[in-house]
Enzyme design. Structure first.
Site, PDB file in Angstrom:
ATOM      1  N   VAL A 107       0.864  -1.176   0.000  1.00 62.23           N
ATOM      2  CA  VAL A 107       0.000   0.000   0.000  1.00 62.23           C
ATOM      3  C   VAL A 107       0.897   1.223   0.000  1.00 62.23           C
ATOM      4  CG1 VAL A 107      -1.809   1.269   1.215  1.00 62.23           C
ATOM      5  CG2 VAL A 107      -1.775  -1.237   1.293  1.00 62.23           C
ATOM      6  N   CYS A 108       0.601   2.156  -0.883  1.00 65.03           N
ATOM      7  CA  CYS A 108       1.337   3.418  -0.934  1.00 65.03           C
ATOM      8  C   CYS A 108       2.835   3.138  -1.139  1.00 65.03           C
ATOM      9  CB  CYS A 108       1.067   4.203   0.354  1.00 65.03           C
ATOM     10  SG  CYS A 108       1.536   5.934   0.321  1.00 65.03           S
ATOM     11  N   THR A 109       3.695   3.762  -0.338  1.00 70.81           N
ATOM     12  CA  THR A 109       5.140   3.621  -0.534  1.00 70.81           C
ATOM     13  C   THR A 109       5.696   2.320   0.021  1.00 70.81           C
ATOM     14  OG1 THR A 109       5.474   4.937   1.470  1.00 70.81           O
ATOM     15  CG2 THR A 109       5.586   6.098  -0.644  1.00 70.81           C
ATOM     16  N   THR A 127       2.474   3.139  -7.024  1.00 68.99           N
ATOM     17  CA  THR A 127       2.628   3.603  -5.655  1.00 68.99           C
ATOM     18  C   THR A 127       1.994   4.981  -5.574  1.00 68.99           C
ATOM     19  OG1 THR A 127       4.214   3.937  -3.838  1.00 68.99           O
ATOM     20  CG2 THR A 127       4.907   4.673  -6.032  1.00 68.99           C
ATOM     21  N   ALA A 160      -1.900   2.587  -4.857  1.00 68.45           N
ATOM     22  CA  ALA A 160      -1.515   3.982  -4.663  1.00 68.45           C
ATOM     23  C   ALA A 160      -1.676   4.353  -3.198  1.00 68.45           C
ATOM     24  CB  ALA A 160      -2.364   4.869  -5.568  1.00 68.45           C
TER      25      ALA A 160
END
Length: 334
Positions: A107-109, A127, A160
């Protein structure tokens, strides 16, 4: 079917919603499924088993140390400020243990941590929009797509920023346990079943820059509020009290998009929301969004989203349960 273990990796500086969003989805899906053998066993772990402090200041207490955690079905790595610096010990653990999981999720970074461990080489991933360029630059062997809210490539799934982790988790639940369970979880969380993975990370208003000049800002707002109106360059230029040529140049300079492209994106977004949120027919929606005909809207959808409006609605519009049909519900945590 067997119970799927979901192991969420915790570290200092983790984004709390990257953790709690997917955890609520998977836990809710297990409750909804009823039979624990068909649900999820969600566990959290940090390197030493100690509490971690999230980027917002919350303290999370993991279930165990990573070394003591069982090999999971789904290994989930969240993002947050804690991924900005190097963490050799966590990277080494991921490099050794990541390949053992049946499914890798970020998730995300969190994708940065997976990439540092060499687990994303040759994969198409995404990302958070603000870190796509860095991920691509630091890891040229990774195919970074900055647009989608989540990407599936084999057993690797990346999303993202922040709330996109909920979208991805719902998609995984639908894959594992079926649409009914995913739909029930989505309703409980008061979110859409899931946004399509190829939906852009930004709405049109966020993706485009806000115009610096007041007349152009007013035109942007007018487009958003009146998608069915005449939105030709000539009509919009008249509203801004500029010549069509001057208006087109100024609009693109201020927003980064031509007027036509901006209108196209606004209409797609408005139509998508009507398909998701209402029971209006495609013909009615096509008129309300300025397409004129269902065929014109179909062409626009296929070009932008890779799916015709009817298919889009079938996949992403929550369908109420029929009267008299039994359904399973999520019970509050006890």
């Amino acid at each position: 079917m067997t119970q799927r273990t979901v192991l969420v990796v915790l570290f200092d500086g983790v984004q709390s919603l990257d953790v709690t969003g997917p955890v609520e989805v998977f836990t809710g899906a297990g409750l909804c499924a009823g039979d624990t053998r068909d649900g999820y066993l969600v566990r959290t772990a940090s390197l030493d088993g100690g509490p971690v402090r999230t980027s917002s200041g919350l303290t999370l207490v993991p279930d165990s140390a990573l070394a003591d955690a069982p090999v999971p079905h789904t290994l989930l790595v969240p993002g947050g400020h804690g991924t900005r610096g190097q963490d050799p010990e966590l990277t080494a653990w991921l490099r050794e243990n990541g390949p053992r999981a049946k499914r890798l999720v970020s998730v995300c970074t969190g994708a940065i941590r997976l990439a540092e461990a060499g687990l994303l080489d040759g994969r198409r991933v995404t990302t958070h929009w603000a870190y796509c360029e860095k991920l691509a630059r630091d890891h040229p062997g990774v195919d970074v797509d900055p647009d989608p809210i989540y990407v599936r490539d084999g057993h690797v799934a990346t999303s993202a920023g922040v709330t996109a982790g909920i979208d991805l988790a719902l998609a995984l639940v639908e894959e594992d346990l079926g649409r009914e369970v995913a739909l029930t979880v989505a309703r409980h969380l008061v979110v859409f079943l899931r946004r399509p993975g190829n939906q852009a990370q930004f709405s049109v208003q966020l993706a485009a820059q806000t115009a610096r000049r007041e007349p152009l800002r007013e035109v942007q707002q007018w487009i958003t509020e009146h998608p069915a109106d005449d939105l030709s360059v000539e009509a919009l230029a008249a509203r801004a009290r500029l010549s069509p040529r001057h208006f087109a140049r100024a609009f693109q300079a201020d927003t980064g998009l031509t007027p036509g492209k901006y209108v196209e994106r606004v209409r797609i977004e408005h139509a998508r929301r009507l398909l998701e949120d209402t029971s209006d027919g495609v013909e009615e929606i096509s008129r309300a969004c300025g397409y004129g005909t269902p065929e014109a809207m179909r062409r626009a959808f296929v070009k932008a989203l890779g799916a015709a409006p009817a298919e889009y609605r079938r996949r992403f519009h929550p369908v109420p349960a029929e009267s008299g049909t039994s359904s399973r519900h999520i019970h509050p945590h006890r």
